[in-house]
Design a protein around this motif. Structure first.
Motif, PDB file in Angstrom:
ATOM      1  N   LYS A  43       0.828  -1.195   0.000  1.00 38.53           N
ATOM      2  CA  LYS A  43       0.000   0.000   0.000  1.00 38.53           C
ATOM      3  C   LYS A  43       0.869   1.254   0.000  1.00 38.53           C
ATOM      4  N   GLY A  44       0.548   2.163  -0.902  1.00 41.95           N
ATOM      5  CA  GLY A  44       1.301   3.414  -0.969  1.00 41.95           C
ATOM      6  C   GLY A  44       2.538   3.342  -1.851  1.00 41.95           C
ATOM      7  N   LYS A  45       2.984   2.128  -2.160  1.00 35.97           N
ATOM      8  CA  LYS A  45       4.191   2.002  -2.986  1.00 35.97           C
ATOM      9  C   LYS A  45       3.912   1.377  -4.345  1.00 35.97           C
ATOM     10  N   GLY A  46       2.767   0.694  -4.448  1.00 35.58           N
ATOM     11  CA  GLY A  46       2.488  -0.001  -5.704  1.00 35.58           C
ATOM     12  C   GLY A  46       3.153  -1.370  -5.725  1.00 35.58           C
ATOM     13  N   VAL A  47       3.339  -1.921  -6.937  1.00 30.37           N
ATOM     14  CA  VAL A  47       3.932  -3.253  -7.058  1.00 30.37           C
ATOM     15  C   VAL A  47       5.437  -3.150  -6.819  1.00 30.37           C
ATOM     16  N   VAL A  48       5.922  -3.751  -5.744  1.00 32.19           N
ATOM     17  CA  VAL A  48       7.333  -3.596  -5.389  1.00 32.19           C
ATOM     18  C   VAL A  48       8.169  -4.789  -5.822  1.00 32.19           C
ATOM     19  N   LEU A  49       7.506  -5.876  -6.186  1.00 35.04           N
ATOM     20  CA  LEU A  49       8.275  -7.081  -6.433  1.00 35.04           C
ATOM     21  C   LEU A  49       7.566  -7.950  -7.460  1.00 35.04           C
ATOM     22  N   LYS A  50       8.302  -8.421  -8.440  1.00 33.84           N
ATOM     23  CA  LYS A  50       7.706  -9.337  -9.401  1.00 33.84           C
ATOM     24  C   LYS A  50       8.763 -10.372  -9.727  1.00 33.84           C
ATOM     25  N   GLU A  51       8.561 -11.576  -9.246  1.00 37.84           N
ATOM     26  CA  GLU A  51       9.546 -12.625  -9.496  1.00 37.84           C
ATOM     27  C   GLU A  51       8.855 -13.925  -9.872  1.00 37.84           C
ATOM     28  N   PRO A  52       9.564 -14.788 -10.602  1.00 39.53           N
ATOM     29  CA  PRO A  52       8.975 -16.086 -10.946  1.00 39.53           C
ATOM     30  C   PRO A  52       8.734 -16.910  -9.686  1.00 39.53           C
ATOM     31  N   SER A  53       7.629 -17.647  -9.640  1.00 39.30           N
ATOM     32  CA  SER A  53       7.400 -18.489  -8.466  1.00 39.30           C
ATOM     33  C   SER A  53       8.106 -19.826  -8.659  1.00 39.30           C
ATOM     34  N   VAL A  54       9.407 -19.779  -8.499  1.00 40.85           N
ATOM     35  CA  VAL A  54      10.241 -20.969  -8.637  1.00 40.85           C
ATOM     36  C   VAL A  54      11.151 -21.043  -7.423  1.00 40.85           C
ATOM     37  N   VAL A  55      11.315 -22.236  -6.882  1.00 42.38           N
ATOM     38  CA  VAL A  55      12.220 -22.411  -5.753  1.00 42.38           C
ATOM     39  C   VAL A  55      13.200 -23.521  -6.120  1.00 42.38           C
TER      40      VAL A  55
END
Length: 332
Positions: free
Chosen positions: A20-32
Motif C-alpha cells: 500500500k502506498g508504494k504499488g507493485v514492489v516485487l515481481k519474481e517467478p514463483s520458482v524455488v
C-alpha cells in the motif's frame, strides 16, 4: 508504527507483491530451487528460474504452485515468507495484513491451504480474493456499480473468466489452460514437426518473441536451439510466427470457447452491458499476439487488453485490502 498492507498475486508463473502506498514492489517467478540432499533452499525467484532444466542431480528447481493451486505446501510457505520479507524489509514490528488472490474455481480446501500458508509466513490477517475480481479492480474498473463487466484473466496456470457486477462475480469459470499450456503446445509442435526437443524456457522465449494466435501483418522469425531427436545432437532451426499460430491454435481456441460458455450463462441485461463495453483481457497470457482479434472474431464482441496486464491482479489485490479497511476505491 502502523502495519503494512500487502496484496500478493500468488501466480503459478510469477508472484507479484503490492505494498500500500508504494504499488507493485516485487515481481519474481514463483520458482524455488532446493538441494535434495540437505533439503535446504538454494534460491528463490528469478535466480531459481535460471536454473530450470539446467541443474545437477542433487539440486531441483520446482514450481510449488501448479495451475493456481498449492502443490507443495512447505515450499510455498517459505516462498511467501521470503517474498513478504523482501517486500517490506525486516524492520516491520507489526505483522502485515495480507490479501492473496486465488483462481475462481478453487475448492474450500485449496483456499484454506493458501490461507494457512500465508498465516504461517507471518500475516496478522489474511483476506482471500478471487482472481477475476482483483483483475477487474486492477484494470481500473469500478466494480461496485450495477453494470456488467467481463474479465478474462489469463495467467500461467489458470485462465479465469468472469462477468462482474456490484462487486461480485455473477458467472465465472476457471479453466486450467493458460500460459504454461501455450509453452507445452510449442514444445509438442517442435517435437512433432521438426523432430526438435526444446525445454520449457526455450518454449517461453518463442512465445514471447514471435508467438501469435492470429495471422500477423508481417511474419516474424527466430532461431530456436534444441536437440535433434533423430541424431541426438544439438541443432538450430528457424521458426516463423505462422508456425506458432498453428501450434497455439488448440489452447487459445479452448480459452475462447470458455469465454463463449460464460457468455451463454450470463443474464441478458449483463450480456448487453458486456457487448456494449467489450471484454477486458488481463494477465501475462493476454500479451500473446492476436488474442484480441481471435476473441473478437469468435464472439463478435470487442476485446481489449488492460494497460498493465501483468500487474492488474496484484494491484487489485492490494486495493482490495483498502476496500476491507473501509476506504473507498480510489486511484492511488
Amino acid at each position: 508504527m502502523n502495519s503494512t498492507d500487502i496484496g500478493i498475486d500468488l501466480g503459478t508463473a510469477s508472484i507479484l507483491v503490492y505494498v500500500k502506498g508504494k504499488g507493485v514492489v516485487l515481481k519474481e517467478p514463483s520458482v524455488v530451487a532446493f538441494d535434495r540432499d540437505t533439503n535446504k533452499i538454494k534460491a528463490i525467484g528469478e535466480e531459481a528460474r535460471l536454473m530450470i532444466g539446467r541443474t545437477p542431480g542433487n539440486i531441483i528447481a520446482v514450481r510449488p504452485l501448479r495451475q493456481g493451486v498449492i502443490a507443495d505446501y512447505t515450499v510455498t510457505e517459505k516462498m511467501i515468507k521470503y517474498f513478504v520479507q523482501k517486500a517490506i524489509g525486516r524492520r516491520s514490528y507489526r505483522k502485515p495484513r495480507i490479501s492473496v488472490c486465488v483462481p475462481s474455481g478453487v475448492t474450500e480446501v485449496e483456499k484454506r491451504a493458501v490461507e494457512d500458508a500465508t498465516y504461517a509466513a507471518g500475516a496478522r490477517e489474511v483476506a482471500i480474493i478471487e482472481e477475476p475480481i482483483a483483475a477487474a479492480i486492477g484494470a481500473g474498473i469500478d466494480i461496485s456499480k450495477p453494470c456488467g463487466n467481463m474479465i478474462v484473466d489469463i495467467g500461467g496456470g489458470t485462465s479465469d473468466i468472469a462477468v462482474i457486477s456490484l462487486g461480485g462475480s455473477v458467472v465465472s469459470t476457471s479453466i486450467k489452460i493458460a500460459g504454461d499450456n501455450f509453452d507445452e503446445a510449442l514444445v509438442r509442435y517442435m517435437r512433432k514437426k521438426h523432430n526438435l526437443l526444446i525445454g520449457e524456457r526455450t518454449a517461453e522465449d518463442i512465445k514471447i518473441k514471435i508467438g501469435s494466435c492470429y495471422p500477423l501483418d508481417e511474419t516474424k522469425t527466430m532461431d530456436v536451439r534444441g536437440r535433434n531427436l533423430v541424431t541426438g545432437l544439438p541443432k538450430v532451426i528457424t521458426v516463423s510466427s505462422e508456425e506458432t499460430e498453428e501450434a497455439l491454435h488448440e489452447p487459445t481456441v479452448q480459452i475462447v470457447e470458455a469465454v463463449h460458455s460464460v457468455l451463454e450463462k450470463t443474464p441478458p441485461e449483463l450480456a448487453a452491458d458486456v457487448a456494449d463495453r467489450g471484454i477486458i483481457l488481463t494477465g501475462g497470457g493476454s500479451l500473446l499476439r492476436g488474442l484480441e482479434q481471435l476473441m473478437e472474431e469468435r464472439t463478435g464482441i470487442n476485446a481489449m487488453t488492460a494497460e498493465e496486464p501483468m500487474t492488474c491482479v496484484a494491484i487489485g489485490t492490494g486495493k482490495y485490502v483498502d476496500l476491507l479497511s473501509g476506504d473507498k476505491l480510489t486511484a492511488d
